[in-house]
Scaffold this motif. Structure first.
Motif, mmCIF file in Angstrom:
data_model
loop_
_atom_site.group_PDB
_atom_site.id
_atom_site.type_symbol
_atom_site.label_atom_id
_atom_site.label_comp_id
_atom_site.label_asym_id
_atom_site.label_seq_id
_atom_site.Cartn_x
_atom_site.Cartn_y
_atom_site.Cartn_z
ATOM 1 N N HIS A 25 1.327 -1.289 0.159
ATOM 2 C CA HIS A 25 -0.051 -0.186 0.484
ATOM 3 C C HIS A 25 0.649 1.544 0.007
ATOM 4 C CE1 HIS A 25 -2.244 3.265 2.287
ATOM 5 N NE2 HIS A 25 -2.734 2.721 1.581
ATOM 6 N N TYR A 26 0.543 2.346 -0.689
ATOM 7 C CA TYR A 26 1.252 3.500 -1.043
ATOM 8 C C TYR A 26 -0.028 4.415 -0.267
ATOM 9 C CZ TYR A 26 4.892 0.402 -3.240
ATOM 10 O OH TYR A 26 5.707 -0.290 -3.615
ATOM 11 N N HIS A 27 0.740 5.294 0.771
ATOM 12 C CA HIS A 27 -0.941 6.197 0.951
ATOM 13 C C HIS A 27 -0.705 7.133 -0.092
ATOM 14 C CE1 HIS A 27 1.643 8.540 2.825
ATOM 15 N NE2 HIS A 27 2.567 8.884 2.913
ATOM 16 N N PRO A 56 1.695 6.070 6.573
ATOM 17 C CA PRO A 56 1.191 4.319 7.273
ATOM 18 C C PRO A 56 0.640 4.155 8.729
ATOM 19 C CG PRO A 56 3.212 4.340 5.428
ATOM 20 C CD PRO A 56 2.959 5.514 6.199
ATOM 21 N N THR A 105 -5.146 5.068 7.944
ATOM 22 C CA THR A 105 -4.186 4.232 6.989
ATOM 23 C C THR A 105 -4.526 3.158 8.113
ATOM 24 O OG1 THR A 105 -2.616 5.908 5.704
ATOM 25 C CG2 THR A 105 -2.114 3.386 5.865
ATOM 26 N N LEU A 143 -6.364 -0.214 7.058
ATOM 27 C CA LEU A 143 -5.573 -1.385 6.725
ATOM 28 C C LEU A 143 -5.848 -2.904 7.409
ATOM 29 C CD1 LEU A 143 -2.855 0.080 5.161
ATOM 30 C CD2 LEU A 143 -4.316 -1.085 4.078
ATOM 31 N N SER A 192 2.423 -0.862 3.836
ATOM 32 C CA SER A 192 2.365 0.047 4.017
ATOM 33 C C SER A 192 3.202 1.245 4.112
ATOM 34 C CB SER A 192 1.390 1.959 4.890
ATOM 35 O OG SER A 192 0.604 2.594 4.225
ATOM 36 N N GLY A 195 -3.049 1.455 -4.087
ATOM 37 C CA GLY A 195 -3.228 2.688 -2.864
ATOM 38 C C GLY A 195 -4.060 4.359 -3.536
#
Length: 302
Positions: A76-78, A87, A92, A96, A109, A160
């Motif tokens: 995951h990329y915020h 993260p 976030t 998640l 993340s 993302g």
């Protein structure tokens, strides 16, 4: 005359302002951040990806059922306009945690460095370095035992939202062009992706000072990326929101994938009556739950 430590040189609400002495003040940090919402059976730990750059990540994982269990991995990329988010923030973290509980997977993340202190393309380079670090575990000899022992590297997904969706898309293309030592992401999930359009974007220009024309940069505008057809995944799911000013760019991205000869499958889902990243800030709503269910279904489909 105002002193340099109070006089504003640049201001980009709602994200940040820069003072003439170079100090950056972020505007999106709440005084009373919402609490973390734990999910039964979901744990997390923080890992260092690079001691040299300081890039780290938060790993979320369910209860492991035996020493041989292998689970899908979601990377995951915020979001946050390349200049905000983490993260480790509650938005976030809560999202998640819920996704790990719903899909029974391991999620990581990435805490890429933020502009303007770390100008673009540093966020892209950090995110690619993180993907390489994660992939180094595919042979079972990486530095993180959880990845070595319990990740199914045949079921890796990149995901993302907003600017993070932009980053996820970029690293998916980069993975297709250069490879990841045998690890190939299966799917890409983009929620309300931020891509630049034809009109000028003053904030992005400020965050990316080494780029002369951000509208023509393939990282920010995948529609002009000559390598887009080589994107290293099999399936793409794109969410757009009806009231989001970025909706047309997400739709256009899907249309581009259909025109350039990319051989994978692309699906577009519109969140009617909703705005940008609503599912993160109103996660208990019916439409946020629908988005979550579609994400889980996309990950778990054979």
């Amino acid at each position: 005359m105002a002193s340099s430590n109070t006089e504003i040189a640049h201001e980009f609400p709602p994200f940040f302002r820069v003072f003439k002495d170079g100090r950056v003040e972020r505007l999106m940090i709440p005084h009373d951040p919402p609490p973390l919402h734990p999910k039964p059976g979901v744990e997390y730990k923080d890992v260092v990806i690079s001691s040299e750059t300081g890039v780290s990540a938060r790993v979320f994982f369910p209860k492991i059922d035996g020493p041989d269990q292998k689970l899908p991995l979601l990377i995951h990329y915020h979001g946050g306009g390349f200049c905000a988010g983490s993260p480790f923030d509650s938005v976030t973290h809560n999202y998640l945690t819920s996704l790990v509980a719903a899909a029974n997977l391991i999620a990581v993340s990435v805490d890429y460095r933020l502009a303007p202190e770390h100008p673009l393309p540093i966020a892209y380079d950090d995110s690619w370095a993180a993907l390489q670090w994660i992939s180094s575990h595919a042979n079972g000899s990486g530095p993180e035992p959880l990845f070595n022992n319990h990740v199914d590297f045949g079921r890796v997904f990149l995901v993302g939202e907003s600017a993070g969706a932009n980053i996820a898309q970029h690293v998916a293309v980069r993975a297709g062009v250069t490879g990841l030592g045998g690890v190939k992401p299966v799917g890409l999930i983009l929620a309300h992706p931020f891509f630049v359009g034809k009109e000028p974007d003053k904030m992005i220009e400020f965050l990316y000072p080494s780029c002369s024309r951000v509208n023509d940069d393939p990282k920010l505008n995948p529609n002009v990326d000559p390598n887009l057809s080589k994107m290293g995944c099999e399936r793409v799911l794109v969410f757009v929101a009806e009231k989001d000013w970025l909706k047309s760019r997400g739709v256009g991205y899907c249309e581009t994938l259909g025109k350039i000869g990319w051989t994978g499958a692309v699906e577009l889902m519109e969140n009617e009556g909703e705005d940008h990243c609503f599912h993160l800030f109103n996660s208990d709503s019916e439409k946020a739950e629908m988005l979550m269910k579609r994400t889980v279904s996309f990950i778990n489909q054979e």
